[in-house]
Design a protein around this motif. Structure first.
Motif, PDB file in Angstrom:
ATOM      1  N   UNK A   1      14.523-100.191 -34.147  1.00  0.00           N
ATOM      2  CA  UNK A   1      13.385 -99.106 -34.655  1.00  0.00           C
ATOM      3  C   UNK A   1      13.633 -97.949 -34.748  1.00  0.00           C
ATOM      4  N   UNK A   2      14.870 -97.724 -33.877  1.00  0.00           N
ATOM      5  CA  UNK A   2      15.239 -96.213 -33.619  1.00  0.00           C
ATOM      6  C   UNK A   2      16.756 -96.125 -33.608  1.00  0.00           C
ATOM      7  N   UNK A   3      17.639 -95.245 -33.928  1.00  0.00           N
ATOM      8  CA  UNK A   3      18.794 -95.208 -33.874  1.00  0.00           C
ATOM      9  C   UNK A   3      19.475 -94.483 -32.440  1.00  0.00           C
ATOM     10  N   UNK A   4      20.664 -94.188 -32.230  1.00  0.00           N
ATOM     11  CA  UNK A   4      21.034 -93.575 -31.321  1.00  0.00           C
ATOM     12  C   UNK A   4      21.055 -92.143 -31.403  1.00  0.00           C
ATOM     13  N   UNK A   5      21.355 -91.395 -30.185  1.00  0.00           N
ATOM     14  CA  UNK A   5      21.398 -90.160 -30.274  1.00  0.00           C
ATOM     15  C   UNK A   5      22.009 -89.155 -31.389  1.00  0.00           C
TER      16      UNK A   5
ATOM     17  N   UNK B   1      11.398 -86.871 -37.180  1.00  0.00           N
ATOM     18  CA  UNK B   1      10.355 -86.662 -36.182  1.00  0.00           C
ATOM     19  C   UNK B   1      10.555 -87.498 -34.994  1.00  0.00           C
ATOM     20  N   UNK B   2      11.127 -88.829 -35.221  1.00  0.00           N
ATOM     21  CA  UNK B   2      11.146 -89.821 -34.274  1.00  0.00           C
ATOM     22  C   UNK B   2      12.705 -89.972 -33.815  1.00  0.00           C
ATOM     23  N   UNK B   3      12.997 -89.756 -32.431  1.00  0.00           N
ATOM     24  CA  UNK B   3      14.219 -89.588 -32.009  1.00  0.00           C
ATOM     25  C   UNK B   3      14.612 -91.054 -31.353  1.00  0.00           C
ATOM     26  N   UNK B   4      15.756 -91.009 -30.573  1.00  0.00           N
ATOM     27  CA  UNK B   4      16.244 -92.062 -29.817  1.00  0.00           C
ATOM     28  C   UNK B   4      15.311 -92.782 -29.008  1.00  0.00           C
ATOM     29  N   UNK B   5      15.205 -94.187 -29.163  1.00  0.00           N
ATOM     30  CA  UNK B   5      14.383 -95.164 -28.082  1.00  0.00           C
ATOM     31  C   UNK B   5      12.621 -94.847 -28.570  1.00  0.00           C
ATOM     32  N   UNK B   6      12.392 -94.062 -29.392  1.00  0.00           N
ATOM     33  CA  UNK B   6      10.914 -93.879 -30.066  1.00  0.00           C
ATOM     34  C   UNK B   6      10.568 -95.308 -30.826  1.00  0.00           C
ATOM     35  N   UNK B   7       9.374 -95.769 -30.710  1.00  0.00           N
ATOM     36  CA  UNK B   7       8.888 -96.921 -31.405  1.00  0.00           C
ATOM     37  C   UNK B   7       8.050 -96.487 -32.413  1.00  0.00           C
ATOM     38  N   UNK B   8       8.144 -96.649 -33.885  1.00  0.00           N
ATOM     39  CA  UNK B   8       7.417 -95.861 -34.951  1.00  0.00           C
ATOM     40  C   UNK B   8       6.128 -96.515 -34.827  1.00  0.00           C
TER      41      UNK B   8
ATOM     42  N   UNK C   1      28.041 -91.874 -32.515  1.00  0.00           N
ATOM     43  CA  UNK C   1      28.381 -92.908 -33.689  1.00  0.00           C
ATOM     44  C   UNK C   1      27.112 -93.690 -34.049  1.00  0.00           C
ATOM     45  N   UNK C   2      26.287 -94.113 -32.871  1.00  0.00           N
ATOM     46  CA  UNK C   2      25.137 -94.747 -33.107  1.00  0.00           C
ATOM     47  C   UNK C   2      23.920 -93.988 -33.715  1.00  0.00           C
ATOM     48  N   UNK C   3      23.969 -92.608 -33.765  1.00  0.00           N
ATOM     49  CA  UNK C   3      23.133 -91.893 -34.130  1.00  0.00           C
ATOM     50  C   UNK C   3      23.300 -91.707 -35.664  1.00  0.00           C
ATOM     51  N   UNK C   4      23.969 -92.531 -36.607  1.00  0.00           N
ATOM     52  CA  UNK C   4      24.277 -92.533 -37.837  1.00  0.00           C
ATOM     53  C   UNK C   4      23.842 -94.056 -38.257  1.00  0.00           C
ATOM     54  N   UNK C   5      23.423 -94.177 -39.487  1.00  0.00           N
ATOM     55  CA  UNK C   5      23.162 -95.549 -40.028  1.00  0.00           C
ATOM     56  C   UNK C   5      24.240 -96.383 -39.918  1.00  0.00           C
ATOM     57  N   UNK C   6      25.305 -96.143 -40.488  1.00  0.00           N
ATOM     58  CA  UNK C   6      26.699 -96.728 -40.371  1.00  0.00           C
ATOM     59  C   UNK C   6      27.045 -97.209 -39.050  1.00  0.00           C
ATOM     60  N   UNK C   7      27.041 -96.190 -38.057  1.00  0.00           N
ATOM     61  CA  UNK C   7      27.371 -96.244 -36.887  1.00  0.00           C
ATOM     62  C   UNK C   7      26.742 -97.298 -36.270  1.00  0.00           C
TER      63      UNK C   7
END
Length: 304
Positions: free
Chosen positions: A276-280, A55-62, A284-290
């Protein structure tokens, strides 16, 4: 009265979404997670068997996130819902409570050893919710997700368990990488200063002193006194770099840098961290490891 009206509106939205539910009775593997961190775990475990939506994408504050009608539709059509818990998604708790009456809804934070959680000094938060920054805790989340998916989709049990083993190996390799890189920073320079207190689990597990201008939740207010105290701390410890976050405004940190400059101490922004959010998605930054590797590299390169 406001709470009652909110519940009524929620029920109306859910009723409106229910017409979109698959009427065939066939389980299609639709799984929804609130944050990208959790969605990534589900994708790793599910392989190609599941359709996973975050539900929450890049740059979103949960901390501040409120569900849209589109979100409610996705949640209604999901077969399983995962969220962080520990009050991270504080604006959505009534929705999860309602959804849990008809389907499996899991707060992954509830599955962790309570003695491993960090306490919170913020009003309304019993524990620090930023559990993904402790890799060992995140392994427990992986186990909880796998256990739930196996119960929901037993036909894929062998694949899920094999995928879990492979992902846990990735996390072990990530921990080794982090520890090796952190050795490049002299111990006295391992002080991480960020916009809000999202990195306490990181600090505890990786040997950093952590300071955040705001509290654990970005709902916490900061004032002139907070900025001044942070400036004094930076000047006293001769810290050369602080970090902004992808999901938090950099306004406050700019004020800190300016305050330090007025005291004759130059500080630079060491880089942008994912908190609080990952990359797009697709990066790479859109994965936990990245995401974790990016943060480690950014911190080490700025502080060593």
């Amino acid at each position: 009265m406001k709470r009652l009206l909110g519940v009524i509106v929620l029920m109306m939205l859910l009723f409106g979404c229910s017409a979109e539910k698959n009427e065939t009775g066939k389980r299609e593997g639709n799984v929804v997670a609130t944050t990208g961190h959790i969605a990534d775990v589900i994708k790793e475990i599910g392989g190609g068997h599941l359709t996973v939506t975050a539900l929450m994408g890049p740059g979103v504050d949960p901390h501040l996130y409120k569900a849209t009608q589109s979100d409610l539709s996705k949640l209604e059509n999901a077969e399983v819902i995962f969220y962080n818990g520990l009050q991270l998604e504080g604006q959505m708790l009534d929705i999860f409570d309602q959804m849990s009456k008809d389907k499996t809804v899991l707060a992954v934070g509830d599955k962790l050893d309570k003695d491993k959680l960090l306490d919170s000094e913020d009003e309304g938060l019993l524990h620090d919710p930023h559990i993904w920054f402790n890799i060992d805790l995140w392994k427990q989340v992986v186990d909880a997700v796998t256990e739930t998916l196996v119960k929901e989709y037993p036909e894929y049990k062998d694949d899920f368990q094999a995928n879990e083993t492979a992902f846990l190996k990735k996390l072990d390799e990530l921990q080794t990488y982090a520890q090796e890189r952190i050795k490049e920073i002299p111990e006295k320079q391992r002080i991480l200063v960020t916009a809000h207190d999202a990195f306490n689990y990181f600090g505890e597990s990786q040997g950093f002193e952590v300071r955040g201008l705001q509290g654990l939740s970005t709902e916490a207010e900061y004032g002139v006194k907070d900025v001044q105290e942070m400036v004094d701390f930076l000047v006293e410890h001769k810290i050369k770099a602080i970090f902004v976050e992808s999901s938090v405004s950099d306004k406050a940190m700019k004020a800190v840098i300016e305050g330090a400059k007025q005291k004759g101490h130059d500080i630079v922004v060491g880089g942008e961290l994912f908190s609080d959010a990952m990359g797009a998605e697709g990066t790479k930054e859109g994965t936990y490891v990245g995401m974790y590797e990016h943060n480690i590299d950014t911190i080490v390169d700025a502080l060593k």
